[in-house]
Write a protein that holds these residues in place. Structure first.
Motif, PDB file in Angstrom:
ATOM      1  N   LEU A  26      59.207  40.135  62.810  1.00  0.00           N
ATOM      2  CA  LEU A  26      59.036  40.917  61.588  1.00  0.00           C
ATOM      3  C   LEU A  26      57.629  40.649  61.087  1.00  0.00           C
TER       4      LEU A  26
ATOM      5  N   PHE B 236      56.698  46.698  56.367  1.00  0.00           N
ATOM      6  CA  PHE B 236      57.420  45.662  57.099  1.00  0.00           C
ATOM      7  C   PHE B 236      57.758  46.269  58.452  1.00  0.00           C
TER       8      PHE B 236
ATOM      9  N   GLN C 254      59.267  45.918  62.272  1.00  0.00           N
ATOM     10  CA  GLN C 254      60.137  45.190  63.194  1.00  0.00           C
ATOM     11  C   GLN C 254      59.679  45.478  64.619  1.00  0.00           C
TER      12      GLN C 254
ATOM     13  N   GLN D 126      54.485  41.665  58.287  1.00  0.00           N
ATOM     14  CA  GLN D 126      54.087  42.259  57.014  1.00  0.00           C
ATOM     15  C   GLN D 126      52.667  42.752  57.235  1.00  0.00           C
TER      16      GLN D 126
ATOM     17  N   CYS E  90      65.864  42.486  65.773  1.00  0.00           N
ATOM     18  CA  CYS E  90      64.489  42.580  66.247  1.00  0.00           C
ATOM     19  C   CYS E  90      63.979  41.184  66.574  1.00  0.00           C
TER      20      CYS E  90
END
Length: 160
Positions: free
Chosen positions: A112, A73, A75, A114, A109
């Motif tokens: 995000l 993940f 940011q 993935q 942030c």
């Protein structure tokens, strides 16, 4: 639970819930499970697709068996939110297959992501050679998944 569209009835919700559980169910099996004949069931599915409630069908793949051992993940922070950098960033992300999802956020942030990679070395190269080169990026913070506890794209329709 209140759903956004009142034109959905219990049969529609049950059909969608059944398909979320098994997208390969035949029209005959779906019709049987919602107590409809095949033609009305097929018409309902086509209406749900045409109205955008069902946006597509896909297989759930095992990322580890396919060689993607790292799930991260990431940011992303932007230094300057003006101009076309955010739009260019979002446009460029669309063509990066390692990015499974991207969300524009409020808070600490701006985005995000993935991300999947074969291993830690491949992830490091991806961050260095791909993410750091995207327009507007001023900071990158990553968290690696140690263990996936739950993964589901199924929405809680409360049916089936």
């Amino acid at each position: 639970m209140t759903l956004p569209k009142s034109e959905l009835d219990d049969v529609d919700l049950t059909l969608m819930d059944l398909l979320q559980k098994d997208g390969r169910l035949s029209n005959a099996k779906l019709a049987e499970q919602v107590s409809l004949s095949e033609t009305p069931c097929w018409r309902r599915l086509k209406r749900l697709e045409a109205d955008g409630y069902i946006s597509g069908y896909r297989a759930a793949l095992n990322r580890k068996k396919l060689g993607f051992g790292v799930l991260a993940f990431v940011q992303i922070g932007f230094g300057n939110h003006t101009g076309d950098a955010p739009l260019r960033f979002e446009t460029m992300l669309q063509s990066i297959p390692e990015v499974l999802s991207c969300h524009n956020l409020t808070g600490e942030c701006d985005y995000l992501l993935q991300v999947v990679a074969a291993d830690l070395e491949a992830f490091g190269v991806f961050v260095r050679d791909v993410l750091r080169e995207l327009p507007g990026v001023s900071s990158i913070r990553s968290s690696l998944s140690l263990r996936e506890v739950k993964e589901s794209g199924r929405l809680p329709l409360g049916r089936g």
